[in-house]
Design an enzyme around this catalytic site. Sequence first.
Site, PDB file in Angstrom:
ATOM      1  N   ASP A   1      -1.921  -0.884   5.951  1.00 34.15           N
ATOM      2  CA  ASP A   1      -2.203  -0.096   7.281  1.00 34.15           C
ATOM      3  C   ASP A   1      -3.682   0.054   7.429  1.00 34.15           C
ATOM      4  OD1 ASP A   1      -2.505   1.924   5.388  1.00 34.15           O
ATOM      5  OD2 ASP A   1      -2.485   3.339   7.010  1.00 34.15           O
TER       6      ASP A   1
ATOM      7  N   ASP B   1      -0.327   5.229   0.949  1.00 32.78           N
ATOM      8  CA  ASP B   1      -0.643   6.195   1.847  1.00 32.78           C
ATOM      9  C   ASP B   1      -0.608   5.481   3.336  1.00 32.78           C
ATOM     10  OD1 ASP B   1      -0.655   7.928  -0.050  1.00 32.78           O
ATOM     11  OD2 ASP B   1      -2.687   8.363   0.032  1.00 32.78           O
TER      12      ASP B   1
ATOM     13  N   ASP C   1       0.869  -1.294   0.016  1.00 32.19           N
ATOM     14  CA  ASP C   1       0.064   0.174   0.217  1.00 32.19           C
ATOM     15  C   ASP C   1       1.014   1.237   0.000  1.00 32.19           C
ATOM     16  OD1 ASP C   1      -2.330   1.738   0.302  1.00 32.19           O
ATOM     17  OD2 ASP C   1      -1.512   1.885   2.529  1.00 32.19           O
TER      18      ASP C   1
HETATM   19 MG   LIG Z   1      -2.884   3.230   3.512  1.00 28.13          MG
END
Ligand SMILES: [Mg+2]
Length: 255
Positions: free
Chosen positions: A194, A8, A6
Site C-alpha cells: 500500500d 501495516d 506488506d
Molecule cells: Mg504498509
Amino acid sequence: MIVFTDLDGTLLDHSSYDYAPALPTLDRLRRAGIPLVLASSKTAAEMVPLRRELGFETCPLICENGAGVVAPGETGDEIAGPYSDLRKALDKVDPPLRICFEGFGDMEPARISEVTGLPLDQALLAARRAFSEPGIWTGSDTERDAFLAQLSYQGITARHGGRFLTLSFGATKADQMAHITAEMSRSVTISLGDAPNDADMLRAADYAIVLPNAQGHPVEVAEDGGARVLRAALSGPAGWNAALGDLLTELGVTD
Ligand SMILES: [Mg+2]
C-alpha cells in the site's frame, strides 16, 4: 504460486492492526499449500509471533524492509545479523556528524516509544534490530550528505521513509523476494502493498495488488512494467481478502 505481502495498511488494518477480514483468503492459501511471505519494515521479534498466529511458520519472512530474512521455523532470537557492524561503522563517523543521527541504538525504550508512537512493550520489540538501524536526522541536508558519504565508504546505504533515516548494508524487499522465489521453486509471484516502500516488491511481481493508502501516500506502479497491476477497492485486510481472493479464483485455485 507464492504470495508476498506488506503488513501495516495491507494485511493489517492501518490503525487497529486487525487481520480478521482477511481470514477467508488466508484459509484458502493454507488449504492450497500456497506460501505466504510476510514482508515489512518491522523486526523479526515483531513479525515471528504474527507468522505463527497466521499459520505460516513453514515460510520465510522478510523483515526490516528487506534488510533481512527469517528462515522457516526460526524464532528470531537466534538471528545474528550485521546490526553490531552497523553500530561500529557509526562509531567511525566524524563526531560532529555522528551526533546529528539519533539511532534506535542510541535511544532508551521510552524514547523509541515516543518517536514511533508504539506502546512500550511493542517499542521494545521494534528495538531488537538485527539488520538495519533507523534513526532521526537532526543536522542540515549538507551535513547529512557528508554523513552518508562516510557510511557509504563502509558499504552502508540509507533510505528515507517517513520520519526515519534507515541505515543498512543494502538489500530490498524485491531482492529478498527473488531469492525466496528461486529457493522455493515458485514460478508465479503475487505481491500486495500500500505504500512507496512496497513499490519495488510490487514491480518485481507477476501480479501486483495495490491497496489504497490510508495515510494519503499512494504507491505508483507503472502499468507497462512486468507486473499486471490490480487495484483493490478497499483498504487494509478487507481489500486484501477480496482482491487476492478474486485473483486466486482467476488463476484456478479452488475455493
Ligand atoms: Mg504498509
